[in-house]
Design a protein around this motif. Structure first.
Motif, PDB file in Angstrom:
ATOM      1  N   GLY A  36      -9.898  30.736  33.901  1.00  0.00           N
ATOM      2  CA  GLY A  36      -8.989  29.858  34.585  1.00  0.00           C
ATOM      3  C   GLY A  36      -7.791  30.787  34.937  1.00  0.00           C
ATOM      4  N   GLN A  37      -7.921  31.073  36.510  1.00  0.00           N
ATOM      5  CA  GLN A  37      -6.962  31.925  36.966  1.00  0.00           C
ATOM      6  C   GLN A  37      -5.559  31.412  36.982  1.00  0.00           C
ATOM      7  OE1 GLN A  37      -7.851  34.768  38.780  1.00  0.00           O
ATOM      8  NE2 GLN A  37      -5.573  34.920  38.786  1.00  0.00           N
ATOM      9  N   ASP A  38      -5.432  30.161  36.853  1.00  0.00           N
ATOM     10  CA  ASP A  38      -4.162  29.499  36.831  1.00  0.00           C
ATOM     11  C   ASP A  38      -3.306  29.866  35.620  1.00  0.00           C
ATOM     12  OD1 ASP A  38      -6.105  27.887  35.584  1.00  0.00           O
ATOM     13  OD2 ASP A  38      -4.953  25.866  36.102  1.00  0.00           O
TER      14      ASP A  38
ATOM     15  N   ASP B  57      -1.087  13.340  34.682  1.00  0.00           N
ATOM     16  CA  ASP B  57      -0.711  12.663  33.383  1.00  0.00           C
ATOM     17  C   ASP B  57       0.331  13.696  32.713  1.00  0.00           C
ATOM     18  OD1 ASP B  57      -0.269  12.014  30.786  1.00  0.00           O
ATOM     19  OD2 ASP B  57      -2.412  12.018  30.279  1.00  0.00           O
ATOM     20  N   PRO B  58       1.777  13.319  32.706  1.00  0.00           N
ATOM     21  CA  PRO B  58       2.803  14.066  31.922  1.00  0.00           C
ATOM     22  C   PRO B  58       2.468  14.694  30.794  1.00  0.00           C
ATOM     23  CG  PRO B  58       3.648  11.943  33.264  1.00  0.00           C
ATOM     24  CD  PRO B  58       2.453  11.972  33.040  1.00  0.00           C
ATOM     25  N   LYS B  59       1.858  13.784  29.892  1.00  0.00           N
ATOM     26  CA  LYS B  59       1.641  14.384  28.543  1.00  0.00           C
ATOM     27  C   LYS B  59       0.544  15.522  28.619  1.00  0.00           C
ATOM     28  CE  LYS B  59      -0.416  12.945  24.496  1.00  0.00           C
ATOM     29  NZ  LYS B  59      -1.327  11.903  23.507  1.00  0.00           N
ATOM     30  N   ALA B  60      -0.422  15.349  29.365  1.00  0.00           N
ATOM     31  CA  ALA B  60      -1.372  16.639  29.502  1.00  0.00           C
ATOM     32  C   ALA B  60      -0.835  17.703  30.004  1.00  0.00           C
ATOM     33  CB  ALA B  60      -2.505  15.922  30.484  1.00  0.00           C
ATOM     34  N   LYS B  61       0.185  17.533  31.037  1.00  0.00           N
ATOM     35  CA  LYS B  61       0.932  18.530  31.546  1.00  0.00           C
ATOM     36  C   LYS B  61       1.615  19.172  30.607  1.00  0.00           C
ATOM     37  CE  LYS B  61       3.960  19.682  35.544  1.00  0.00           C
ATOM     38  NZ  LYS B  61       5.117  20.389  34.883  1.00  0.00           N
ATOM     39  N   LEU B  62       2.337  18.483  29.683  1.00  0.00           N
ATOM     40  CA  LEU B  62       3.188  19.284  28.563  1.00  0.00           C
ATOM     41  C   LEU B  62       2.424  19.868  27.591  1.00  0.00           C
ATOM     42  CD1 LEU B  62       6.039  19.476  27.421  1.00  0.00           C
ATOM     43  CD2 LEU B  62       5.707  17.132  26.301  1.00  0.00           C
ATOM     44  N   VAL B  63       1.325  19.288  27.136  1.00  0.00           N
ATOM     45  CA  VAL B  63       0.199  19.887  26.154  1.00  0.00           C
ATOM     46  C   VAL B  63      -0.246  21.223  26.626  1.00  0.00           C
ATOM     47  CG1 VAL B  63      -1.710  19.693  24.910  1.00  0.00           C
ATOM     48  CG2 VAL B  63      -0.188  17.588  25.008  1.00  0.00           C
ATOM     49  N   ARG B  64      -0.558  21.136  28.089  1.00  0.00           N
ATOM     50  CA  ARG B  64      -1.098  22.299  28.670  1.00  0.00           C
ATOM     51  C   ARG B  64      -0.169  23.438  28.600  1.00  0.00           C
ATOM     52  NH1 ARG B  64      -0.644  24.663  33.183  1.00  0.00           N
ATOM     53  NH2 ARG B  64      -2.349  26.164  34.137  1.00  0.00           N
TER      54      ARG B  64
ATOM     55  N   ARG C 255     -10.676  22.946  31.402  1.00  0.00           N
ATOM     56  CA  ARG C 255     -10.949  22.436  32.525  1.00  0.00           C
ATOM     57  C   ARG C 255     -10.479  20.965  32.955  1.00  0.00           C
ATOM     58  NH1 ARG C 255     -17.016  24.464  33.023  1.00  0.00           N
ATOM     59  NH2 ARG C 255     -17.003  23.460  31.096  1.00  0.00           N
ATOM     60  N   GLU C 256     -10.774  20.308  31.846  1.00  0.00           N
ATOM     61  CA  GLU C 256     -10.510  18.671  31.854  1.00  0.00           C
ATOM     62  C   GLU C 256      -8.909  18.518  31.598  1.00  0.00           C
ATOM     63  OE1 GLU C 256     -12.385  15.944  32.483  1.00  0.00           O
ATOM     64  OE2 GLU C 256     -13.920  17.260  33.105  1.00  0.00           O
ATOM     65  N   VAL C 257      -8.453  19.512  31.009  1.00  0.00           N
ATOM     66  CA  VAL C 257      -7.132  19.439  30.736  1.00  0.00           C
ATOM     67  C   VAL C 257      -6.263  19.610  32.033  1.00  0.00           C
ATOM     68  CG1 VAL C 257      -5.011  20.257  29.495  1.00  0.00           C
ATOM     69  CG2 VAL C 257      -7.226  19.859  28.168  1.00  0.00           C
ATOM     70  N   ALA C 258      -6.862  20.690  32.395  1.00  0.00           N
ATOM     71  CA  ALA C 258      -6.182  21.131  33.888  1.00  0.00           C
ATOM     72  C   ALA C 258      -6.087  19.799  34.971  1.00  0.00           C
ATOM     73  CB  ALA C 258      -6.793  22.302  34.428  1.00  0.00           C
ATOM     74  N   LYS C 259      -7.176  19.181  34.756  1.00  0.00           N
ATOM     75  CA  LYS C 259      -7.238  18.008  35.805  1.00  0.00           C
ATOM     76  C   LYS C 259      -6.464  17.018  35.346  1.00  0.00           C
ATOM     77  CE  LYS C 259     -12.143  18.790  37.117  1.00  0.00           C
ATOM     78  NZ  LYS C 259     -13.722  18.068  36.569  1.00  0.00           N
ATOM     79  N   MET C 260      -6.234  16.690  34.239  1.00  0.00           N
ATOM     80  CA  MET C 260      -5.555  15.826  33.633  1.00  0.00           C
ATOM     81  C   MET C 260      -3.873  15.957  33.975  1.00  0.00           C
ATOM     82  SD  MET C 260      -7.247  15.097  29.850  1.00  0.00           S
ATOM     83  CE  MET C 260      -6.156  14.002  29.487  1.00  0.00           C
ATOM     84  N   ALA C 261      -3.740  17.057  33.839  1.00  0.00           N
ATOM     85  CA  ALA C 261      -2.146  17.679  33.904  1.00  0.00           C
ATOM     86  C   ALA C 261      -1.849  17.333  35.244  1.00  0.00           C
ATOM     87  CB  ALA C 261      -2.153  19.072  33.678  1.00  0.00           C
ATOM     88  N   LYS C 262      -2.607  17.296  36.338  1.00  0.00           N
ATOM     89  CA  LYS C 262      -2.331  16.941  37.663  1.00  0.00           C
ATOM     90  C   LYS C 262      -1.503  15.576  37.776  1.00  0.00           C
ATOM     91  CE  LYS C 262      -5.600  20.052  39.745  1.00  0.00           C
ATOM     92  NZ  LYS C 262      -6.772  20.031  40.691  1.00  0.00           N
TER      93      LYS C 262
ATOM     94  N   HIS D  33      -7.872  36.313  22.617  1.00  0.00           N
ATOM     95  CA  HIS D  33      -9.099  35.597  22.668  1.00  0.00           C
ATOM     96  C   HIS D  33      -8.706  34.192  22.709  1.00  0.00           C
ATOM     97  CE1 HIS D  33     -13.388  34.752  21.896  1.00  0.00           C
ATOM     98  NE2 HIS D  33     -12.868  33.555  21.780  1.00  0.00           N
ATOM     99  N   MET D  34      -9.182  33.509  23.974  1.00  0.00           N
ATOM    100  CA  MET D  34      -9.095  32.057  24.141  1.00  0.00           C
ATOM    101  C   MET D  34     -10.181  31.204  24.159  1.00  0.00           C
ATOM    102  SD  MET D  34      -5.647  32.441  26.548  1.00  0.00           S
ATOM    103  CE  MET D  34      -6.259  33.271  27.888  1.00  0.00           C
ATOM    104  N   GLY D  35     -10.664  30.553  23.241  1.00  0.00           N
ATOM    105  CA  GLY D  35     -12.139  29.789  23.210  1.00  0.00           C
ATOM    106  C   GLY D  35     -11.751  28.500  22.646  1.00  0.00           C
TER     107      GLY D  35
END
Length: 353
Positions: A307-309, A266-273, A257-264, A182-184
């Protein structure tokens, strides 16, 4: 055909639905302002206020209370209990009022259901509250007798999707070994061993993977130093763990969804994701060992499963363990209605708390 009123209280809203068997015929989310909620000292004190709002909404929708066969509410932080549909007995109501494992809006579910049903002389229930505890004895051992691992997780949704998968496959839930993720706002990963969740990450206190709002497991030594640093109160540290942890702490948002946008960009957001997906997959691997590698299916559910990704990346890491099914979102109203319906139809017996 049975008409069932379902009540799911949240911190600033009360979701209600009316079902005819499993068909939703009315749904409404009743919003409550901070000012409205602030006037009450405790969650239990909100009962009359929320009851009136629910009854007014039903009257406005021309739904006769006399047409109802049962009322079911979301269960709260009661004593540890096994999975199932429970009658709202005096003892259950008393523990809902007192919040024996903590204060949470879901404690109102049983109280509201009983208060509406009793004058109508119809049954009221709760179904699979967050305190469902089916842990094996060995899973309770923490490493110190001062602590015991406890079971607090998304039992309602985990059980609902597990039973949905079993039904679609034409196999009894009790005959399957499943890992449900469960991911919420919180994350819980459970090992369903022939119908019982014998091990699961505690989704509230801080266990397993971090989530959009919770820290998950952290280095113990650093936590001890933080607690005795004098910089934070107990309340502040609790909020750091539940509410302000995870994505909120790293990135200032709890929206994947915001994290996914940031990750494109922002390297930090990409790593956290990436770390979130990595940790969820580690928990899946751990639960696979609980089931001795005999896993019939892995089920991904909760809002993040839209999120399909994310689902694709989880499949890439853990797909070797078992096939994966995705049931995005969490249809809690339907799950509650189904729990009551199984009892009304005689498929299950209502349990006593």
């Amino acid at each position: 055909m049975y008409k069932i009123l379902v009540i799911n209280p949240g911190s600033t809203s009360t979701k209600i639905g009316v079902f005819e068997d499993e068909t939703l015929v009315f749904e409404k989310t009743l919003r409550h302002s901070t000012e409205e909620i602030a006037q009450f000292e405790s969650i239990a004190d909100q009962k009359d206020f929320r009851k009136k709002v629910v009854l007014d909404a039903l009257q406005e929708a021309n739904i006769s209370l006399d047409s109802l066969a049962a009322v079911v509410g979301r269960g709260g932080l009661l004593k540890p209990i096994v999975s199932g549909t429970y009658e709202t007995t005096e003892e259950l109501l008393k523990d809902s009022v007192h919040g024996v494992q903590g204060e949470h809006a879901s404690n109102l579910g049983a109280i509201l259901a009983h208060d509406i049903a009793a004058p109508l002389h119809i049954p009221s229930y709760i179904v699979d509250p967050v305190c469902v505890d089916e842990l094996s004895d060995v899973a309770r051992i923490s490493g110190s007798p001062a602590f015991e691992r406890t079971s607090i997780f998304h039992a309602l949704n985990q059980k609902a999707v597990a039973k949905r998968y079993a039904k679609e496959k034409g196999t009894p839930y009790a005959d399957l070994n499943l890992i449900v993720v469960h991911m919420g706002g919180g994350v819980s990963v459970g090992a369903h061993d022939h119908g019982r969740v014998v091990d699961v990450c505690n989704a509230l206190d801080g266990d397993g993977a971090f989530s959009p709002e919770r820290v998950g497991g952290v280095p113990n030594g650093q936590l001890i130093k933080l607690c005795f640093s004098g910089k934070y109160t107990q309340k502040e540290i609790t909020k750091m763990f539940v509410g302000n942890g995870g994505f909120n702490a790293y990135l200032g948002t709890n929206d994947m969804r915001e994290v996914a946008k940031m990750a494109k960009t922002d390297p930090k957001a990409k790593l956290v994701r990436e770390a979130f997906i990595y940790q969820v997959c580690k928990d899946v691997g751990a639960m696979a060992t609980v089931l001795c590698g005999k896993v019939d299916q892995i089920i991904l559910t909760g809002g993040i499963a839209y999120g399909q990704d994310v689902c694709d990346e989880i499949k890439a890491r853990v797909g070797f363990i078992a096939p994966i099914t995705v049931y995005p979102g969490e249809d809690e109203l339907l799950a509650l209605a189904q729990g009551a319906l199984r009892v009304l139809k005689g498929e299950e017996k209502a349990l006593k708390y």
